[in-house]
Design a protein around this motif. Structure first.
Motif, PDB file in Angstrom:
ATOM      1  N   ARG A 232      48.206  -0.580  22.296  1.00 29.05           N
ATOM      2  CA  ARG A 232      46.959   0.120  22.048  1.00 29.05           C
ATOM      3  C   ARG A 232      46.079  -0.656  21.094  1.00 29.05           C
ATOM      4  NH1 ARG A 232      45.919   3.116  25.861  1.00 29.05           N
ATOM      5  NH2 ARG A 232      44.314   4.078  24.538  1.00 29.05           N
ATOM      6  N   GLY A 233      44.779  -0.589  21.335  1.00 29.35           N
ATOM      7  CA  GLY A 233      43.798  -1.177  20.443  1.00 29.35           C
ATOM      8  C   GLY A 233      42.731  -0.164  20.118  1.00 29.35           C
ATOM      9  N   TYR A 234      42.066  -0.364  18.988  1.00 33.14           N
ATOM     10  CA  TYR A 234      41.058   0.578  18.529  1.00 33.14           C
ATOM     11  C   TYR A 234      39.896  -0.192  17.945  1.00 33.14           C
ATOM     12  CZ  TYR A 234      45.110   3.631  18.839  1.00 33.14           C
ATOM     13  OH  TYR A 234      46.217   4.291  19.296  1.00 33.14           O
ATOM     14  N   GLY A 235      38.686   0.375  18.055  1.00 30.83           N
ATOM     15  CA  GLY A 235      37.524  -0.306  17.511  1.00 30.83           C
ATOM     16  C   GLY A 235      36.340   0.628  17.380  1.00 30.83           C
ATOM     17  N   LEU A 236      35.328   0.128  16.669  1.00 31.20           N
ATOM     18  CA  LEU A 236      34.076   0.862  16.469  1.00 31.20           C
ATOM     19  C   LEU A 236      33.027   0.296  17.409  1.00 31.20           C
ATOM     20  CD1 LEU A 236      33.937   1.058  12.550  1.00 31.20           C
ATOM     21  CD2 LEU A 236      34.639   2.831  14.162  1.00 31.20           C
ATOM     22  N   VAL A 237      32.426   1.189  18.202  1.00 28.72           N
ATOM     23  CA  VAL A 237      31.410   0.805  19.172  1.00 28.72           C
ATOM     24  C   VAL A 237      30.042   1.161  18.621  1.00 28.72           C
ATOM     25  CG1 VAL A 237      30.482   1.213  21.481  1.00 28.72           C
ATOM     26  CG2 VAL A 237      32.952   1.133  21.118  1.00 28.72           C
ATOM     27  N   THR A 238      29.126   0.199  18.668  1.00 28.45           N
ATOM     28  CA  THR A 238      27.739   0.505  18.351  1.00 28.45           C
ATOM     29  C   THR A 238      27.124   1.146  19.583  1.00 28.45           C
ATOM     30  OG1 THR A 238      27.636  -1.418  16.879  1.00 28.45           O
ATOM     31  CG2 THR A 238      25.543  -0.437  17.560  1.00 28.45           C
ATOM     32  N   ALA A 239      26.700   2.405  19.431  1.00 31.12           N
ATOM     33  CA  ALA A 239      26.310   3.200  20.595  1.00 31.12           C
ATOM     34  C   ALA A 239      25.069   2.655  21.282  1.00 31.12           C
ATOM     35  CB  ALA A 239      26.083   4.648  20.176  1.00 31.12           C
ATOM     36  N   TYR A 240      24.211   1.961  20.562  1.00 36.04           N
ATOM     37  CA  TYR A 240      22.960   1.503  21.165  1.00 36.04           C
ATOM     38  C   TYR A 240      23.140   0.334  22.141  1.00 36.04           C
ATOM     39  CZ  TYR A 240      20.683   4.370  17.644  1.00 36.04           C
ATOM     40  OH  TYR A 240      20.266   5.419  16.864  1.00 36.04           O
ATOM     41  N   ASP A 241      24.161  -0.510  21.882  1.00 37.22           N
ATOM     42  CA  ASP A 241      24.298  -1.691  22.738  1.00 37.22           C
ATOM     43  C   ASP A 241      25.720  -1.917  23.252  1.00 37.22           C
ATOM     44  OD1 ASP A 241      25.627  -2.561  20.470  1.00 37.22           O
ATOM     45  OD2 ASP A 241      24.056  -3.964  19.847  1.00 37.22           O
ATOM     46  N   GLY A 242      26.675  -1.090  22.852  1.00 35.34           N
ATOM     47  CA  GLY A 242      28.024  -1.205  23.383  1.00 35.34           C
ATOM     48  C   GLY A 242      28.895  -2.222  22.694  1.00 35.34           C
ATOM     49  N   ARG A 243      28.406  -2.903  21.667  1.00 37.72           N
ATOM     50  CA  ARG A 243      29.239  -3.886  20.972  1.00 37.72           C
ATOM     51  C   ARG A 243      30.406  -3.195  20.275  1.00 37.72           C
ATOM     52  NH1 ARG A 243      25.699  -6.868  16.876  1.00 37.72           N
ATOM     53  NH2 ARG A 243      24.853  -4.748  16.698  1.00 37.72           N
ATOM     54  N   LEU A 244      31.548  -3.864  20.240  1.00 39.99           N
ATOM     55  CA  LEU A 244      32.758  -3.271  19.674  1.00 39.99           C
ATOM     56  C   LEU A 244      33.321  -4.157  18.575  1.00 39.99           C
ATOM     57  CD1 LEU A 244      35.610  -1.434  21.367  1.00 39.99           C
ATOM     58  CD2 LEU A 244      36.192  -3.452  20.025  1.00 39.99           C
ATOM     59  N   LYS A 245      33.696  -3.532  17.448  1.00 43.21           N
ATOM     60  CA  LYS A 245      34.351  -4.233  16.349  1.00 43.21           C
ATOM     61  C   LYS A 245      35.784  -3.732  16.277  1.00 43.21           C
ATOM     62  CE  LYS A 245      33.481  -3.035  12.105  1.00 43.21           C
ATOM     63  NZ  LYS A 245      32.787  -2.848  10.801  1.00 43.21           N
ATOM     64  N   PRO A 246      36.776  -4.579  16.596  1.00 45.30           N
ATOM     65  CA  PRO A 246      38.178  -4.133  16.562  1.00 45.30           C
ATOM     66  C   PRO A 246      38.618  -3.770  15.146  1.00 45.30           C
ATOM     67  CG  PRO A 246      37.945  -6.143  17.853  1.00 45.30           C
ATOM     68  CD  PRO A 246      36.650  -5.966  17.111  1.00 45.30           C
ATOM     69  N   LEU A 247      39.569  -2.817  15.084  1.00 44.24           N
ATOM     70  CA  LEU A 247      40.145  -2.395  13.811  1.00 44.24           C
ATOM     71  C   LEU A 247      41.548  -2.965  13.667  1.00 44.24           C
ATOM     72  CD1 LEU A 247      39.082   1.375  13.809  1.00 44.24           C
ATOM     73  CD2 LEU A 247      38.095  -0.477  12.439  1.00 44.24           C
ATOM     74  N   PRO A 248      41.978  -3.273  12.437  1.00 45.85           N
ATOM     75  CA  PRO A 248      43.298  -3.871  12.214  1.00 45.85           C
ATOM     76  C   PRO A 248      44.417  -2.826  12.262  1.00 45.85           C
ATOM     77  CG  PRO A 248      42.168  -3.623  10.130  1.00 45.85           C
ATOM     78  CD  PRO A 248      41.189  -3.204  11.178  1.00 45.85           C
ATOM     79  N   VAL A 249      44.590  -2.170  13.400  1.00 43.29           N
ATOM     80  CA  VAL A 249      45.604  -1.136  13.561  1.00 43.29           C
ATOM     81  C   VAL A 249      46.846  -1.769  14.151  1.00 43.29           C
ATOM     82  CG1 VAL A 249      46.182   1.067  14.627  1.00 43.29           C
ATOM     83  CG2 VAL A 249      43.827   0.607  13.904  1.00 43.29           C
ATOM     84  N   THR A 250      47.998  -1.516  13.542  1.00 36.47           N
ATOM     85  CA  THR A 250      49.259  -2.043  14.062  1.00 36.47           C
ATOM     86  C   THR A 250      50.224  -0.890  14.311  1.00 36.47           C
ATOM     87  OG1 THR A 250      50.083  -2.375  11.808  1.00 36.47           O
ATOM     88  CG2 THR A 250      49.001  -4.248  12.874  1.00 36.47           C
ATOM     89  N   GLY A 251      50.999  -0.980  15.373  1.00 36.47           N
ATOM     90  CA  GLY A 251      51.988   0.043  15.683  1.00 36.47           C
ATOM     91  C   GLY A 251      51.343   1.349  16.130  1.00 36.47           C
TER      92      GLY A 251
END
Length: 778
Positions: A232-251
């Motif tokens: 699994r991966g997780y990130g923050l999406v900028t709603a205006y343009d769809g860009r995603l910044k991944p979060l350092p989530v492990t396990g």
């Protein structure tokens, strides 16, 4: 209300529409409710009409209403979404909005016909309620209702082909089938589909058909996805343009939250061990780990960042707890049980929660950190209880300002009590203690020791008499000869009890049965027993219960033996039912008044009689021998059996008050008679000598607002001792040790005592009594 308690009610009739029943009750009060004219008098029509209107107005103002206690339980309550200034929740069938600035609640009418399953959960910073509607073309309309400001209302149109809509911070996220077995995640903006941003996942990452949307704040949406290696991966999406910044989530991770300043999640894996990971939204490094002391190594944890603290719970039904990150707050429990909790993503984080505090009070709470660094609890709405069962009144008594009523609720009978005032008009007073499991005829006020009640000895099945107004500290029970008996009457020192075919007079001060007689017409009058004379028709005898000595008699002037007697002041009601004869006899003036042979209760100078229609006819009994119409009470609840005396209506023999039960099981206490008897000393026990100690008692005919006993030395006229008191229901007692007001022993010799008592109802002159006393030891 009554010492005359009759049949025990067993059948219960259910009612419908308590409010409607209350509205249907009518009290028809005839002219002269307070100043009724003798039957021979004739008033002008206009004056009579004015008198009726005035009497009805007074009666309405003086009435005390006591609804039957109903059963209440926890009602349905659900938090649906939150806004910057409030919370959308559902109570029963209503959608409600409770704001956070003055905690006022209002109905949201725009949602009245919307199924709850279509209401969008989550947080909306513009204080909007959101729901979805399917369109005929396959698309979806997202309808937004501006609760605080209607300018934020509107509809966002989502085109056909957008699947599994998810919502966060007012944004709409959906997936679109690419036709090759994969899906792309889009942010629906409400315009042309070609203009909707596509979420740019990392290389090789994919979304499932159902997008994983975990939160949102401002212009960012927190999403989950599947990486190329299947993790699994997780990130923050900028709603205006769809860009995603991944979060350092492990396990394994859960409980993702997003505030203006932080992103957080709970995990038991990775560096730092079990705890909440807190990462500034602008950072990409290693998150801070806040350990949580969970009760289970594999429980589901919901956690929220509230500025410098973590608010969290395990599962549902357990406590909502606080664990500090930094700052001044301390680890503690915020709610004993939590049913729901949601982040209100404003500022550095607030939490909206539904649950119970340490006192078991259920409410919607908002937890925020104040300027001192402490998390405070704002109770936004206490969840109202809902009625789960109707109470039913099954018995009544009224005595010197005390109303007692048995309420049956979910199969359990409880005797409740309430003060109704000792003035001429009833007035709502304090509640009295509750007693379990009593029925009509099994309780009566009137003794000096408090409420008299009959209990059943589990070993013998016999009745036991106990007295006292504290259910946790009753008198030591006195075994009685009868089974399933009833209390016919009570006076300060005696109880008249009937069990089987025998009647017994019980001396409650000595716990003795002092008289045993066949069932007959009998009633107590203070320290005397008035009883019919079986071998002398028309004669009633007055007997000292302790000695059995006859102290007087009254000739009713009729040729029958009364089977029923009632007493009030100088009046005696008698009934020879088998001969269809009855009346009221005034022992002071020797006047007679007509009366029905059944369904009658005698009050202070008035009579209440139940008619065939079920109404109560009220009649004044004037001291000049005339009668007056006090009106008719209609709308009574039908008794399960009998004429309803002691079950659906009753009165106070020593006052002008009447109590009755309406069809909606509301108890009404009124004052149909205000030309009441004056306060008097009914009887007394006053020694005529004292050798250093003196115990005296006076029993009054009704309550007194205040009293005074003065002791005067005859030789000098000096008042050597004065005793005073207030608010007695009927008994004045003095216990003297032979000293003066200054504390010195008084000289031997002759003294005069004088009692003065002011009537609590303010009617008539003060009661007085006097006598002499010889002090033999100074």
């Amino acid at each position: 209300m009554s010492r005359h308690l009759y049949s025990i009610s067993t059948d219960r009739t259910r009612r419908t529409g308590r409010a409607a029943g209350a509205a249907a009750i009518t009290v028809a009060l005839a002219a002269g409710l307070f100043t009724a004219l003798p039957a021979t008098a004739h008033a002008a029509e206009k004056a009579e009409a004015a008198e009726k209107a005035e009497a009805a107005e007074k009666a309405e103002a003086a009435e005390v209403l006591i609804p039957a206690p109903d059963a209440y339980g926890e009602g349905p309550e659900k938090i649906l979404s939150t806004g910057r200034y409030g919370v959308l929740h559902r109570e029963g069938g209503d959608y409600l909005w409770t704001n956070s600035y003055n905690r006022q609640t209002k109905v949201v009418p725009e949602l009245a016909s919307v199924p709850e399953k279509l209401i969008v959960a989550g947080h909306d910073e513009h204080n909007r309620a959101t729901y979805t509607q399917q369109r005929a073309d396959g698309g979806t309309d997202v309808v937004r209702v501006g609760i605080e400001d209607p300018r934020f209302s509107g509809t966002l149109t989502v085109p056909d082909g957008y699947l599994n809509l998810r919502f966060a911070a007012g944004w709409v996220v959906a997936t679109v089938d690419k036709g090759d077995g994969t899906y792309e995640m889009r942010v629906a903006r409400g315009g042309a589909a070609s203009q909707d941003p596509v979420v740019k996942l990392p290389a090789g990452a994919t979304t499932d058909a159902e997008p994983e949307v975990l939160g949102g704040q401002g212009s960012e949406i927190l999403v989950g996805y599947r990486l190329a290696d299947g993790s699994r991966g997780y990130g923050l999406v900028t709603a205006y343009d769809g860009r995603l910044k991944p979060l350092p989530v492990t396990g394994n991770a859960s409980s993702f939250r997003l505030t203006q300043t932080t992103v957080s999640w709970f995990s038991r894996d990775g560096s730092g061990g079990q705890g909440v990971r807190v990462l500034p939204r602008s950072a990409t490094g290693t998150p801070q780990v806040v350990p949580l002391d969970t009760g289970s190594p594999d429980s589901e944890v919901s956690s929220f960042v509230v500025r410098d603290n973590i608010v969290w719970h395990e599962g549902l039904g357990g406590p909502l707890r606080l664990t500090p990150i930094t700052g001044v707050d301390t680890e503690r429990t915020l709610l004993d049980t939590v049913e729901f909790a949601q982040l209100r993503a404003e500022g550095d984080g607030d939490v909206m929660a539904l649950g119970k505090d340490a006192d078991g009070e259920r409410a919607i709470h908002m937890f925020s950190q104040d300027g001192s660094g402490t998390v405070f609890d704002l109770v936004m709405r206490e969840v109202p209880k809902v009625k789960t069962a109707d109470g039913e009144i099954g018995a009544l008594s009224l005595d010197r300002g005390r109303l007692r009523y048995v309420n049956s609720l979910t199969g359990t009978d409880t005797l409740h009590g309430q003060g109704v005032g000792t003035g001429l008009d009833p007035a709502e007073g304090a509640r009295l203690a509750d007693f379990p499991g009593l029925a009509a005829g099994r309780f009566a006020d009137g003794t000096d020791e408090g409420l008299a009640r009959l209990l059943t000895d589990p070993g013998t099945g016999k009745d036991t008499l106990v007295t006292g107004d504290d259910p946790d500290r009753p008198s030591e029970g006195m075994a009685l000869p009868g089974t399933d008996g009833r209390i016919l009457d009570a006076s300060p020192e005696f109880v008249l009890y009937q069990g089987g075919n025998r009647q017994y007079v019980i001396d409650t001060t000595r716990d003795l049965v002092v008289r045993d007689q066949p069932v007959q017409g009998a009633v107590l009058d203070g320290d005397r027993l008035i009883k019919s004379a079986p071998n002398k028709p028309g004669r009633v005898n007055v007997v000292d219960p302790r000695s059995g000595r006859a102290t007087g008699s009254h000739d009713l002037g009729v040729d029958c033996v009364p089977s029923e007697l009632q007493h009030s002041g100088t009046l005696v009601y008698w009934s020879c039912a088998s001969q269809d004869a009855a009346g009221v006899y005034d022992t002071a003036t020797h006047r007679d008044y007509p009366a029905p042979v059944s369904g009658v209760l005698l009050g202070d100078r008035f009579l209440a009689a139940r008619e065939e229609s079920g109404a109560l006819r009220l009649t004044a009994l004037r001291s000049d021998g005339s009668t007056g119409d006090l009106g008719t009470v209609t709308g009574l609840k039908s008794p399960a059996q009998g004429d309803g005396r002691g079950t659906t209506w009753t009165l106070d023999p020593a006052a002008g008050k009447l109590a009755w039960v309406g069809t909606d099981d509301t108890v009404h206490v009124t004052a149909p008679q205000q030309e009441v008897s004056p306060l008097r000393v009914a009887h007394s026990a006053v020694p005529d000598s004292a050798d250093g100690a003196w115990q005296a008692a006076w029993w009054l005919s009704k309550p007194a607002a205040s009293w005074k006993v003065a002791l005067v030395r005859r030789s000098t006229g000096e008042t050597v001792r004065t005793w005073t008191g207030e608010d007695t229901r009927g008994t004045v007692r003095v216990d003297w040790n032979g000293t003066s007001d200054s504390g010195d022993a008084v000289p031997t010799g002759g003294y005069t005592w004088r009692l003065t008592a002011a009537p609590a109802d303010g009617s008539g002159a003060d009661a007085t009594a006097s006598g002499t006393l010889r002090v033999t030891a100074g």
